[in-house]
Scaffold this motif. Structure first.
Motif, short mmCIF file in Angstrom:
data_model
loop_
_atom_site.label_atom_id
_atom_site.label_comp_id
_atom_site.label_asym_id
_atom_site.label_seq_id
_atom_site.Cartn_x
_atom_site.Cartn_y
_atom_site.Cartn_z
N ALA A 145 0.82 -1.21 0.00
CA ALA A 145 0.00 0.00 0.00
C ALA A 145 0.85 1.25 0.00
CB ALA A 145 -0.92 0.01 1.22
N SER A 146 0.38 2.27 -0.70
CA SER A 146 1.08 3.55 -0.76
C SER A 146 0.68 4.45 0.40
CB SER A 146 0.75 4.25 -2.09
OG SER A 146 -0.64 4.46 -2.20
N MET A 147 -0.02 3.92 1.38
CA MET A 147 -0.44 4.67 2.55
C MET A 147 -0.36 3.78 3.77
SD MET A 147 -4.60 4.50 2.45
CE MET A 147 -4.66 4.51 4.24
N ASP A 148 -0.32 4.40 4.94
CA ASP A 148 -0.38 3.64 6.18
C ASP A 148 -1.80 3.16 6.43
OD1 ASP A 148 2.31 4.09 6.67
OD2 ASP A 148 1.90 6.00 7.69
N ILE A 149 -1.91 2.17 7.28
CA ILE A 149 -3.24 1.70 7.65
C ILE A 149 -3.97 2.82 8.39
CG2 ILE A 149 -2.60 0.78 9.91
CD1 ILE A 149 -4.45 -1.64 9.24
N THR A 150 -5.27 2.91 8.19
CA THR A 150 -6.08 3.89 8.91
C THR A 150 -6.48 3.29 10.25
OG1 THR A 150 -6.94 4.92 6.90
CG2 THR A 150 -8.23 5.18 8.91
N PRO A 151 -6.02 3.88 11.35
CA PRO A 151 -6.30 3.26 12.65
C PRO A 151 -7.75 3.43 13.10
CG PRO A 151 -5.08 5.30 12.93
CD PRO A 151 -5.15 5.05 11.46
N ARG A 152 -8.16 2.51 13.94
CA ARG A 152 -9.50 2.54 14.53
C ARG A 152 -9.75 3.91 15.18
NH1 ARG A 152 -11.57 -1.39 19.48
NH2 ARG A 152 -13.63 -0.43 19.74
N GLY A 153 -10.95 4.41 14.99
CA GLY A 153 -11.32 5.71 15.55
C GLY A 153 -11.11 6.87 14.62
N SER A 154 -10.38 6.67 13.51
CA SER A 154 -10.16 7.76 12.55
C SER A 154 -11.47 8.18 11.89
CB SER A 154 -9.16 7.32 11.47
OG SER A 154 -7.92 6.99 12.03
N SER A 177 -8.67 10.24 5.45
CA SER A 177 -8.77 9.73 6.82
C SER A 177 -8.14 10.73 7.78
CB SER A 177 -8.04 8.38 6.93
OG SER A 177 -8.63 7.42 6.09
N PHE A 178 -8.97 11.33 8.63
CA PHE A 178 -8.48 12.29 9.63
C PHE A 178 -8.11 11.52 10.89
CE2 PHE A 178 -10.80 14.79 6.64
CZ PHE A 178 -10.13 16.00 6.59
N LEU A 179 -6.92 11.76 11.37
CA LEU A 179 -6.35 10.97 12.45
C LEU A 179 -6.52 11.65 13.81
CD1 LEU A 179 -3.08 10.06 10.53
CD2 LEU A 179 -5.31 8.90 10.45
N ASP A 180 -6.30 10.89 14.87
CA ASP A 180 -6.54 11.44 16.20
C ASP A 180 -5.45 12.42 16.65
OD1 ASP A 180 -4.45 9.76 16.72
OD2 ASP A 180 -5.53 8.43 18.09
N ARG A 181 -4.50 12.73 15.75
CA ARG A 181 -3.51 13.77 16.05
C ARG A 181 -4.10 15.17 15.86
NH1 ARG A 181 -0.45 10.55 12.51
NH2 ARG A 181 -0.36 12.24 10.97
N ALA A 182 -5.34 15.27 15.42
CA ALA A 182 -5.98 16.56 15.17
C ALA A 182 -6.04 17.40 16.45
CB ALA A 182 -7.38 16.34 14.62
N GLN A 183 -5.94 18.71 16.29
CA GLN A 183 -6.01 19.62 17.42
C GLN A 183 -7.44 19.76 17.95
OE1 GLN A 183 -3.92 23.37 16.96
NE2 GLN A 183 -2.50 22.46 15.48
N LEU A 184 -8.39 19.34 17.14
CA LEU A 184 -9.80 19.36 17.54
C LEU A 184 -10.29 17.92 17.64
CD1 LEU A 184 -11.03 22.21 15.18
CD2 LEU A 184 -10.97 22.32 17.68
N PRO A 185 -11.23 17.65 18.54
CA PRO A 185 -11.72 16.27 18.66
C PRO A 185 -12.39 15.81 17.37
CG PRO A 185 -13.06 17.79 19.95
CD PRO A 185 -11.87 18.57 19.49
N LEU A 186 -12.13 14.56 16.99
CA LEU A 186 -12.74 14.02 15.78
C LEU A 186 -14.27 13.99 15.89
CD1 LEU A 186 -10.33 11.07 14.90
CD2 LEU A 186 -10.35 13.40 13.99
N SER A 187 -14.77 13.87 17.10
CA SER A 187 -16.23 13.89 17.29
C SER A 187 -16.84 15.21 16.86
CB SER A 187 -16.57 13.61 18.76
OG SER A 187 -15.94 14.56 19.60
#
Length: 450
Positions: free
Chosen positions: A82-91, A118-128
Motif C-alpha cells: 500500500a502507498s499509505m499507512d493503515i487507517t487506525p481505529r477511531g479515525s 482519513s483524519f487521524l486522532d492527532r488533530a487539534q480538535l476532537p474528531l467527534s
C-alpha cells in the motif's frame, strides 16, 4: 433555533459566507488543525489483490456512523504494498469524490481507497466535533464541474477554513449534537417507516380492488394463477397479449441532438406513473421516423419499462411527439375503454408479484419480451371496470395527500437537523451550559440574543 441562546459576544470572521463568529473562537485552515491521509486502490488487473481479510473502504461503505465491515477486502500482499499507512481505529473518514461530504468513523483498523481522506486522532480538535464540522466547512471550499456537481481534491481540503473553539468546548458541541441529532434521526426513521407503510397500504387497497372487485359478497373462482389467487367468478382471466397490441422498441439507441424536436422516451423518463421530462433527450426527424416504423405510440396508450427497473408505466400524453428508447414497450388495448382499468391493474402490486414469480429467486428486475406478452390480467365487465377505476382514483388521491404530508414532514426534519448542526459548529448557538436531559433540571427555552 429560538430555544437556544447565542454567545454573548461575536466578531467578524473575515469569511463572507461565515459572517460573525464567537469572540473566543479562532479561524484557521484544515491543514493546520486536522492532518489526514488519503487511501489508494491496489492494481485491479490482479484479482488476487481483492481476496483477503483486510478491510478496504469504498465510498459506498460510508453509510453508518461506524464502519466495521466493507463490501471489499484486500490481501495481505496488497496491504504491504500500500502507498499509505493503515487507517487506525477511531479515525474519521471523509469522502471527497462522488458522494462528497459523507463521513464515518473507522470501527477498526482498515484501508481506504483514494476517494477518502482519513483524519487521524492527532488533530487539534476532537474528531467527534470534526464529524459534524468538516462536511459543512470543506464543502464551502469545493469547486464545481460543468454539471454543477461539487468536486474536491487534497489541496482544496487542506486550505478549507475551519473554526476552532476550545478543545473542551468542541467536545461539548459534539456531545450536544450527538444527543440532539439522535432524537431527530429517530423521528426521521419513523417518518420514513410511515411513508413506506402508506405506500404498501395504498398498493394493497388498489390490488384488492382490481383483483377482487368492490362487492365483498360476489362468488369467487380460482384464477389459475398462484400469485393472483381467487377472482370474481364472472371475470375473465387472460394474458396481456390477448387484449392489447404490444409494441417493442428497436433495442438500439437513436442519435441525440441538442436541437432535436422528438422526445426519446427512456426508462428514466417513466416514474411515479408519469412521463418525466427532467433529463429528457431528443432526436431529429430522420431518426424519429426510423424509431417509429412500428408505429407512433398513440395518445392515451400505455408506456411500459421492461428493465431498469421493470414495471414502471405511464399514459402517453398529447403534448409531444415521441418514440421509444431501449427497454421500452407500448401497450395499445384492443378496446380503448379497457386502458384505464389495465393501467390501474399494472400500478397495483400485481405486476410486482408477477415479476417476482418470474424471477425465480433472482434479484434482477427485468422481463423478457415473451414474459411481458404473458402477463396474466383480469377483465371485469365494462361497468365494473369504470366503477373500480373511479374508486382507484379516489384511493390514489387520498393516499397521495397522506404521503405528501409525510414527505413534507420528513424534509422539515432533515432541514432542522442540518440547520442545528450548522448553528452549533459555526457558533450561532451557545451550548456550553448544555447537559444531557437525564442529568439537567428542566429549564425554560432561552431566546437567542444575536
Amino acid at each position: 433555533m429560538a430555544k437556544y441562546k447565542a454567545y454573548p459576544e461575536y466578531k467578524e470572521s473575515g469569511v463572507e459566507w461565515l459572517g460573525v463568529i464567537p469572540k473566543g473562537w479562532t479561524i484557521s485552515k484544515v491543514k493546520y488543525l486536522a492532518p489526514f491521509q488519503v487511501g489508494w486502490t491496489p492494481p485491479t488487473k490482479n484479482d488476487a489483490n481483492f481476496i483477503g481479510d483486510n478491510l478496504w473502504v469504498n465510498i459506498s461503505d460510508l453509510k453508518d456512523k461506524f464502519i466495521s465491515s466493507t463490501a471489499k477486502c484486500i490481501s495481505d500482499k496488497a496491504a504491504k504494498e500500500a502507498s499509505m499507512d493503515i487507517t487506525p481505529r477511531g479515525s474519521l473518514l471523509y469522502s471527497f469524490k462522488l458522494s462528497v461530504g459523507a463521513v464515518s468513523f473507522a470501527g477498526c483498523d482498515l484501508y481506504t481507497n483514494e476517494a477518502i481522506a482519513s483524519f487521524l486522532d492527532r488533530a487539534q480538535l476532537p474528531l467527534s466535533y470534526l464529524y459534524y464540522a468538516l462536511p459543512i466547512f470543506i464543502i464551502e471550499n469545493a469547486s464545481t464541474n460543468i454539471y454543477g456537481a461539487k468536486i474536491l481534491n487534497q489541496e482544496l481540503i487542506k486550505n478549507s477554513f475551519l473554526l476552532a473553539p476550545l478543545h473542551s468546548e468542541a467536545e461539548k458541541i459534539a456531545n450536544f449534537l450527538d444527543h440532539e441529532t439522535a432524537k431527530i434521526d429517530n423521528l426521521i426513521e419513523k417518518q420514513q417507516q410511515l411513508i413506506e407503510l402508506l405506500k404498501e397500504k395504498r398498493q394493497a387497497v388498489i390490488s384488492h380492488a382490481v383483483t377482487k372487485g368492490l362487492n365483498p359478497d360476489v362468488p369467487m373462482k380460482d384464477s389459475g394463477v398462484e400469485w393472483l389467487g381467487e377472482v370474481p367468478a364472472h371475470w375473465e382471466v387472460k394474458k396481456l397479449k390477448h387484449v392489447a397490441n404490444i409494441i417493442d422498441c428497436k433495442n438500439r439507441t437513436p442519435e441525440y441532438f441538442d436541437d432535436g424536436e422528438y422526445l426519446v422516451v427512456r426508462t428514466t423518463n417513466v416514474k411515479k406513473q408519469s412521463l418525466v421530462l427532467d433529463g429528457a433527450l431528443y432526436t431529429n426527424e430522420r431518426d424519429y421516423n426510423i424509431w417509429t416504423e412500428r408505429g407512433v405510440p398513440p395518445v392515451g396508450s400505455i408506456l411500459f419499462t421492461r428493465e431498469a427497473p421493470a414495471g414502471e408505466v405511464c399514459i402517453v400524453p398529447a403534448f409531444t411527439k415521441l418514440c421509444m428508447g431501449q427497454r421500452m414497450m407500448n401497450f395499445i388495448c384492443h378496446e380503448s375503454d379497457y386502458t384505464k382499468f389495465l393501467f390501474d391493474y399494472l400500478t397495483s402490486d400485481c405486476l410486482k408479484r408477477y415479476i417476482e414469480s418470474e424471477a425465480a429467486g433472482s434479484t434482477v428486475s427485468h422481463l423478457r419480451v415473451e414474459q411481458v406478452y404473458n402477463i396474466p390480467i383480469v377483465i371485469p365487465p365494462n361497468s365494473e371496470q369504470k366503477n373500480i377505476d373511479e374508486m382507484v382514483g379516489v384511493i390514489k388521491s387520498q393516499y397521495s395527500r397522506l404521503i405528501d404530508d409525510a414527505e413534507c414532514s420528513l424534509v422539515l426534519l432533515q432541514e432542522r437537523r442540518t440547520a442545528l448542526i450548522s448553528a452549533a459548529v459555526t457558533g450561532k448557538i451557545d451550548v456550553r451550559d448544555w447537559v444531557a436531559p437525564d442529568t439537567q433540571d428542566v429549564e425554560e427555552p432561552q431566546e437567542a440574543t444575536a
